[in-house]
Design an enzyme around this catalytic site. Structure first.
Site, short mmCIF file in Angstrom:
data_model
loop_
_atom_site.label_atom_id
_atom_site.label_comp_id
_atom_site.label_asym_id
_atom_site.label_seq_id
_atom_site.Cartn_x
_atom_site.Cartn_y
_atom_site.Cartn_z
CE LYS A 264 -4.07 -2.13 2.29
NZ LYS A 264 -4.87 -2.02 3.43
CE1 TYR B 287 -9.29 -3.14 0.27
CE2 TYR B 287 -8.25 -1.13 -0.76
CZ TYR B 287 -8.18 -2.07 0.05
OH TYR B 287 -6.80 -2.47 0.51
CG PHE C 188 -13.21 1.32 7.18
CD1 PHE C 188 -12.65 0.62 6.00
CD2 PHE C 188 -13.82 0.46 8.21
CE1 PHE C 188 -13.02 -0.53 5.80
CE2 PHE C 188 -14.08 -0.76 7.75
CZ PHE C 188 -13.42 -1.40 6.76
NE ARG D 51 -5.86 -12.07 5.22
CZ ARG D 51 -6.39 -11.04 5.34
NH1 ARG D 51 -6.66 -10.39 4.19
NH2 ARG D 51 -7.02 -10.48 6.39
CB THR E 243 -7.24 -5.81 9.71
OG1 THR E 243 -7.66 -7.00 9.34
CG2 THR E 243 -7.41 -4.59 8.89
CG ASN F 160 -3.48 -2.23 6.87
OD1 ASN F 160 -3.31 -2.14 5.79
ND2 ASN F 160 -4.63 -2.83 7.63
CG HIS G 57 -5.30 -6.30 -0.36
ND1 HIS G 57 -6.34 -6.24 0.18
CD2 HIS G 57 -5.45 -7.14 -1.37
CE1 HIS G 57 -7.43 -7.01 -0.58
NE2 HIS G 57 -6.69 -7.79 -1.45
CD GLU H 181 -8.76 -9.20 -3.71
OE1 GLU H 181 -9.47 -8.99 -2.80
OE2 GLU H 181 -7.84 -9.52 -3.19
P1 ADP Z 1 -7.65 -6.93 5.58
O1 ADP Z 1 -6.98 -5.86 4.88
O2 ADP Z 1 -6.91 -7.47 6.82
O3 ADP Z 1 -8.54 -8.03 4.84
P2 ADP Z 1 -10.40 -5.55 5.81
O4 ADP Z 1 -10.77 -6.45 4.55
O5 ADP Z 1 -11.34 -5.90 6.69
O6 ADP Z 1 -8.87 -6.06 6.24
O7 ADP Z 1 -10.34 -4.22 5.60
C1 ADP Z 1 -9.77 -3.89 4.49
C2 ADP Z 1 -8.84 -2.33 4.71
O8 ADP Z 1 -9.98 -1.41 5.31
C3 ADP Z 1 -7.78 -2.67 5.86
O9 ADP Z 1 -6.62 -3.22 5.40
C4 ADP Z 1 -7.52 -1.38 6.41
O10 ADP Z 1 -6.95 -0.63 5.45
C5 ADP Z 1 -9.00 -0.64 6.30
N1 ADP Z 1 -9.80 -0.87 7.39
C6 ADP Z 1 -10.13 -2.00 8.02
N2 ADP Z 1 -10.64 -1.65 9.16
C7 ADP Z 1 -10.63 -0.44 9.64
C8 ADP Z 1 -10.99 0.39 10.57
N3 ADP Z 1 -11.82 -0.04 11.52
N4 ADP Z 1 -10.83 1.62 10.61
C9 ADP Z 1 -9.99 2.20 9.38
N5 ADP Z 1 -9.67 1.34 8.30
C10 ADP Z 1 -10.07 0.18 8.19
MG MG Z 2 -9.67 -8.09 3.37
#
Ligand code: ADP
Ligand code: MG
Length: 141
Positions: free
Chosen positions: A9, A49, A57, A85, A91, A112, A115, A126
């Site tokens: 990212k 997304y 968010f 993963r 996350t 974070n 992805h 994807e």
């Molecule tokens: P992951 O990336 O671990 O699969 P998710 O698919 O739940 O997590 O969420 C997609 C992305 O959205 C996350 O990687 C993060 O960048 C953002 N995100 C998720 N939860 C939050 C939150 N509570 N607040 C802000 N950003 C979030």
């Molecule tokens: Mg995800």
């Protein structure tokens, strides 16, 4: 053998961690079989997304993902979806296990570092979102 999609990212690209992150994949049996750097448009990020569009968010996520270039990869290996993963970590980086990419290269849940596809089915979708078949390079050696 599985394939999964990984995105480094904008935060991690900006901190020059592309190589550090790819090293984690390579050291753990995942092979890069396609890669490109791109600066996502707002509509690309929204589409990618889309599953999160009802989340509070969503707007911030789309905005973050378009702040700078991302490094997108197809990774291949045994159990690639889960291996990726596991290497990524939770996350929320503050909850991610020590030694994971997010624990080491990210600080907050919104920015974070990486992805990774969360299932084989989503991995396929994807990968197709970013890559055409002829951009994927089978490892012949
Ligand atoms: P992951 O990336 O671990 O699969 P998710 O698919 O739940 O997590 O969420 C997609 C992305 O959205 C996350 O990687 C993060 O960048 C953002 N995100 C998720 N939860 C939050 C939150 N509570 N607040 C802000 N950003 C979030
Ligand atoms: Mg995800």
């Amino acid at each position: 053998m599985e394939r999964t999609l990984s995105i480094i990212k904008p935060d991690a690209v900006g901190k020059n961690h592309i190589g550090d992150i790819i090293q984690r994949f390579e050291k753990n049996g995942l092979k890069v079989i396609s890669a490109k750097m791109m600066h996502l448009s707002k509509s690309q990020a929204e589409k990618f997304y889309e599953v999160h569009k009802a989340r509070p968010f969503f707007k911030d996520l789309v905005s973050f993902m378009t702040t700078g270039p991302v490094f997108v990869m197809v990774l291949e290996g045994n159990n690639a979806v889960q291996v990726n993963r596991d290497l990524m970590g939770a996350t929320d980086p503050s909850k991610a296990e020590k030694g994971t990419i997010r624990a080491d290269f990210a600080k907050t849940i919104d920015e974070n570092a990486v992805h990774g596809s969360d299932s084989l089915e989503n991995a396929k979708k994807e990968i197709e979102f970013f890559f055409s078949g002829n951009e994927i390079c089978e490892r012949t050696r």
